[in-house]
Design an enzyme around this catalytic site. Structure first.
Site, mmCIF file in Angstrom:
data_model
loop_
_atom_site.group_PDB
_atom_site.id
_atom_site.type_symbol
_atom_site.label_atom_id
_atom_site.label_comp_id
_atom_site.label_asym_id
_atom_site.label_seq_id
_atom_site.Cartn_x
_atom_site.Cartn_y
_atom_site.Cartn_z
ATOM 1 N N THR A 104 8.134 -8.338 24.580
ATOM 2 C CA THR A 104 6.708 -8.092 24.326
ATOM 3 C C THR A 104 5.906 -8.177 25.611
ATOM 4 O O THR A 104 5.053 -7.324 25.887
ATOM 5 C CB THR A 104 6.176 -9.116 23.308
ATOM 6 O OG1 THR A 104 7.003 -9.115 22.156
ATOM 7 C CG2 THR A 104 4.753 -8.795 22.924
ATOM 8 N N TYR B 157 5.867 -4.137 10.969
ATOM 9 C CA TYR B 157 5.116 -3.126 10.216
ATOM 10 C C TYR B 157 5.774 -2.791 8.874
ATOM 11 O O TYR B 157 5.115 -2.798 7.839
ATOM 12 C CB TYR B 157 4.917 -1.831 11.035
ATOM 13 C CG TYR B 157 3.970 -0.863 10.353
ATOM 14 C CD1 TYR B 157 2.604 -1.089 10.363
ATOM 15 C CD2 TYR B 157 4.455 0.260 9.682
ATOM 16 C CE1 TYR B 157 1.732 -0.219 9.712
ATOM 17 C CE2 TYR B 157 3.607 1.128 9.029
ATOM 18 C CZ TYR B 157 2.236 0.885 9.049
ATOM 19 O OH TYR B 157 1.392 1.742 8.410
ATOM 20 N N TYR C 78 14.868 -12.584 17.267
ATOM 21 C CA TYR C 78 13.530 -12.942 17.748
ATOM 22 C C TYR C 78 12.600 -13.031 16.545
ATOM 23 O O TYR C 78 12.264 -12.021 15.931
ATOM 24 C CB TYR C 78 13.056 -11.892 18.750
ATOM 25 C CG TYR C 78 11.678 -12.119 19.339
ATOM 26 C CD1 TYR C 78 11.019 -13.344 19.267
ATOM 27 C CD2 TYR C 78 11.036 -11.080 20.006
ATOM 28 C CE1 TYR C 78 9.763 -13.525 19.822
ATOM 29 C CE2 TYR C 78 9.784 -11.248 20.568
ATOM 30 C CZ TYR C 78 9.155 -12.465 20.471
ATOM 31 O OH TYR C 78 7.904 -12.636 21.025
ATOM 32 N N ARG D 250 3.310 -11.596 15.140
ATOM 33 C CA ARG D 250 3.311 -10.187 15.539
ATOM 34 C C ARG D 250 3.947 -9.288 14.488
ATOM 35 O O ARG D 250 3.495 -8.165 14.275
ATOM 36 C CB ARG D 250 4.050 -10.005 16.878
ATOM 37 C CG ARG D 250 3.295 -10.569 18.068
ATOM 38 C CD ARG D 250 3.979 -10.200 19.369
ATOM 39 N NE ARG D 250 3.248 -10.719 20.518
ATOM 40 C CZ ARG D 250 2.239 -10.115 21.134
ATOM 41 N NH1 ARG D 250 1.824 -8.930 20.678
ATOM 42 N NH2 ARG D 250 1.642 -10.665 22.165
ATOM 43 N N LYS E 238 15.351 -16.717 19.327
ATOM 44 C CA LYS E 238 14.119 -17.030 20.037
ATOM 45 C C LYS E 238 13.098 -17.328 18.953
ATOM 46 O O LYS E 238 12.666 -16.431 18.227
ATOM 47 C CB LYS E 238 13.647 -15.859 20.912
ATOM 48 C CG LYS E 238 12.288 -16.122 21.565
ATOM 49 C CD LYS E 238 11.757 -14.903 22.311
ATOM 50 C CE LYS E 238 10.353 -15.190 22.858
ATOM 51 N NZ LYS E 238 9.774 -13.995 23.539
ATOM 52 N N ILE F 202 12.427 -18.852 26.167
ATOM 53 C CA ILE F 202 12.105 -17.521 26.673
ATOM 54 C C ILE F 202 10.606 -17.519 26.886
ATOM 55 O O ILE F 202 9.828 -17.519 25.936
ATOM 56 C CB ILE F 202 12.583 -16.423 25.715
ATOM 57 C CG1 ILE F 202 14.116 -16.448 25.635
ATOM 58 C CG2 ILE F 202 12.098 -15.061 26.180
ATOM 59 C CD1 ILE F 202 14.723 -15.407 24.721
#
Length: 291
Positions: A43, A106, A132, A137, A160, A202
């Site tokens: 990202t 989404y 992740y 998000r 992560k 991370i």
């Protein structure tokens, strides 16, 4: 497999193009400062604004420049399972050590959909996968139970965790086993995450303060908690300031201050951070002793 301070690398853009020379120099600096792994095309690297060709080139350059000195976990996620597979196959051919695969965003798949997504990727490509999880998000959140199911697959090796729930480290440790590699995805919560079984982070902040972030992680891994707390106090304002506006704007602004000449262009829809955000970054850099 992966541990310590692993920066989610910014991508240097100049005049609309990836500045490969600047990226290579940035990678060398990160390794010299003690970073123990690299994540291109995450990202923070503005992967959402890259073409597939650019994405693959950035991963290849990162692997080439790292030259085996530290592992490379290539960002490979997509909300299209077949595109994620395309990224993984390229990353594997380029020599990456693992793929960082974000939950499909989404689309909002249910838990069975997440199992199907990651199982398909694991069956079609044997590059190790780090899941992740970043619900802020993606909206979708992977449950501890689902992660436990996926951890049974031999190539799904870690997570992560940017869930924002530090206790997940303990729950996932019980569900996935002590060998499952848990990496924090939140710099500001990494101290608690490490105490509950995490083995690294991370990191966004490591783009700007790689030496301090590496020292913090080393202190945690060695059980030197008082030193880790002192470094947390030193870094905490920077952790917050780098998210005082849309990321990676504040991070690229910080690099413009600490590494003059580093390309800090942002691709739309990302824009330069506000004056208030820049002020917060300046104050945090001073607090950390970086300016």
């Amino acid at each position: 497999m992966f541990r310590g301070s692993i920066p989610a690398l910014v991508t240097p853009f100049r005049d609309g193009m990836v500045d490969e020379a600047a990226f290579r120099a940035f990678i060398d600096w990160q390794i010299a400062e003690g970073s123990t792994g690299l994540v291109p095309c995450g990202t923070t690297g503005e992967s959402a604004t890259m073409s597939i060709e650019e994405h693959h080139r950035v991963v290849s350059v990162c692997v080439e420049q790292a030259a085996g000195r530290v592992p490379v976990i290539a960002g490979c996620g997509s909300n299209d399972t077949m595109v994620a597979l395309q990224h993984m196959r390229h990353a594997q051919a380029a020599g990456a050590d693992a793929a960082l695969v974000v939950l499909p965003y989404y689309n909002r798949p249910n838990q069975d959909g997440l199992v199907a997504h990651f199982t398909f990727l694991a069956e079609q490509c044997d590059l190790p996968i780090v899941i992740y999880n970043v619900p802020a998000r993606t909206v979708t959140d992977i449950s501890v139970e689902t992660m436990g199911r996926l951890a049974e697959l031999p190539t799904i090796v870690g997570v992560k965790d940017a869930s924002g729930v530090p206790a997940r480290a303990s729950a996932q440790r019980l569900a996935c086993g002590t060998d499952f590699c848990q990496l924090s995805g939140n710099d500001d919560m990494a101290l608690g995450f490490m105490a509950m079984g995490g083995v690294g982070c991370i990191s966004v902040t490591a783009n700007v303060a790689p030496g301090l972030c590496a020292a913090f992680q080393a202190a945690c891994l060695d059980g030197r908690w008082s030193e880790a707390l002192a470094l947390q106090d030193r870094l905490y304002p920077l952790h917050a300031a780098l998210f005082s506006d849309a990321s990676p704007g504040p991070t690229k602004y910080a690099l413009s201050v600490t590494r003059p000449g580093f390309p800090t262009d942002l691709r739309l829809p990302m824009t330069w951070p506000s004056a208030a955000s820049r002020k917060a970054v300046d104050e945090a850099l001073a607090h950390a002793g970086l300016i």
